[in-house]
Scaffold this active site. Structure first.
Site, PDB file in Angstrom:
ATOM      1  N   GLU A  67     -71.950  -8.581 -11.369  1.00 14.66           N
ATOM      2  CA  GLU A  67     -71.253  -9.879 -11.312  1.00 14.66           C
ATOM      3  C   GLU A  67     -69.923  -9.977 -12.029  1.00 14.66           C
ATOM      4  O   GLU A  67     -68.806 -10.253 -11.490  1.00 14.66           O
ATOM      5  CB  GLU A  67     -72.044 -11.013 -11.766  1.00 14.66           C
ATOM      6  CG  GLU A  67     -73.162 -11.659 -10.612  1.00 14.66           C
ATOM      7  CD  GLU A  67     -72.784 -12.088  -9.390  1.00 14.66           C
ATOM      8  OE1 GLU A  67     -71.464 -12.292  -9.288  1.00 14.66           O
ATOM      9  OE2 GLU A  67     -73.454 -12.142  -8.420  1.00 14.66           O
ATOM     10  N   GLU A  84     -66.373  -9.969  -9.674  1.00 16.57           N
ATOM     11  CA  GLU A  84     -65.471 -11.294  -9.882  1.00 16.57           C
ATOM     12  C   GLU A  84     -64.400 -11.061 -10.740  1.00 16.57           C
ATOM     13  O   GLU A  84     -63.263 -11.746 -10.204  1.00 16.57           O
ATOM     14  CB  GLU A  84     -66.173 -12.476 -10.499  1.00 16.57           C
ATOM     15  CG  GLU A  84     -67.306 -12.882  -9.734  1.00 16.57           C
ATOM     16  CD  GLU A  84     -68.062 -14.091 -10.474  1.00 16.57           C
ATOM     17  OE1 GLU A  84     -67.931 -14.691 -11.247  1.00 16.57           O
ATOM     18  OE2 GLU A  84     -69.007 -14.599  -9.572  1.00 16.57           O
ATOM     19  N   GLU A  96     -59.072 -17.805  -9.174  1.00 21.07           N
ATOM     20  CA  GLU A  96     -58.260 -17.540 -10.275  1.00 21.07           C
ATOM     21  C   GLU A  96     -59.276 -17.000 -11.286  1.00 21.07           C
ATOM     22  O   GLU A  96     -60.268 -17.195 -11.384  1.00 21.07           O
ATOM     23  CB  GLU A  96     -57.680 -18.594 -10.803  1.00 21.07           C
ATOM     24  CG  GLU A  96     -56.619 -19.430  -9.921  1.00 21.07           C
ATOM     25  CD  GLU A  96     -56.214 -20.967 -10.588  1.00 21.07           C
ATOM     26  OE1 GLU A  96     -55.272 -20.845 -11.681  1.00 21.07           O
ATOM     27  OE2 GLU A  96     -56.909 -21.928 -10.430  1.00 21.07           O
ATOM     28  N   GLU A 156     -58.721 -16.467 -15.275  1.00 14.87           N
ATOM     29  CA  GLU A 156     -57.724 -16.939 -16.445  1.00 14.87           C
ATOM     30  C   GLU A 156     -58.513 -16.772 -17.586  1.00 14.87           C
ATOM     31  O   GLU A 156     -59.733 -17.059 -18.062  1.00 14.87           O
ATOM     32  CB  GLU A 156     -57.292 -18.332 -16.280  1.00 14.87           C
ATOM     33  CG  GLU A 156     -56.158 -18.614 -16.878  1.00 14.87           C
ATOM     34  CD  GLU A 156     -55.534 -19.998 -16.622  1.00 14.87           C
ATOM     35  OE1 GLU A 156     -54.987 -20.771 -17.392  1.00 14.87           O
ATOM     36  OE2 GLU A 156     -55.397 -20.342 -15.194  1.00 14.87           O
TER      37      GLU A 156
END
Length: 136
Positions: free
Chosen positions: A49, A53, A102, A104
């Site tokens: 994962e 991602e 996004e 971040e």
């Protein structure tokens, strides 16, 4: 209700006191992670994962939190297992733009606001540890 196991990676930048988070389309900010697939260990799920991602390869460390929730509208009983993880390769980038809006590095205070379900906040997670062992 169907049982769903979800594994997350808490990736901490100690120098800047930030954690890596992803903004998921339709569900908002979370740590990198997702559902454990059939035949997959929790450790394998976290690694997969995180890479799916964020494009990062991580090394999984100890479990730092276990949370549980019922999602009646989906018919799910979810168990969330959060691991400490460390980046061992790659640079953060979005692979699936349909899923991730996004990526971040978020300061600890903002992360606490985005994840209010962890008593004691991210700070408590950074100081928490329980061994994880796959027994075969």
């Amino acid at each position: 209700m169907k049982r769903v196991d979800v594994a997350y990676a808490l990736i901490h930048d100690k120098n800047n006191e930030k954690v890596l988070m992803v903004n998921n389309r339709g569900s908002g900010w979370s740590l990198p992670g997702g559902a454990v697939e059939h035949g997959e260990t929790l450790e394998q799920a976290v690694i997969r994962e995180a890479e799916e991602e964020t494009s990062l390869t991580v090394e999984v460390q100890n479990i730092i939190a276990v949370n549980e929730a019922f999602f009646k509208e989906r018919g799910h009983h979810a168990i969330f297992i959060t691991f400490k993880a460390e980046i061992i390769d790659g640079e953060a980038s979005i692979q699936d733009k349909e899923e991730i809006l996004e990526i971040e590095w978020i300061d600890i205070q903002t992360a606490n606001e985005l994840m209010p379900f962890h008593p004691g906040g991210v700070e408590s997670l950074l100081n928490s540890s329980s061994p994880y062992t796959f027994q075969g």
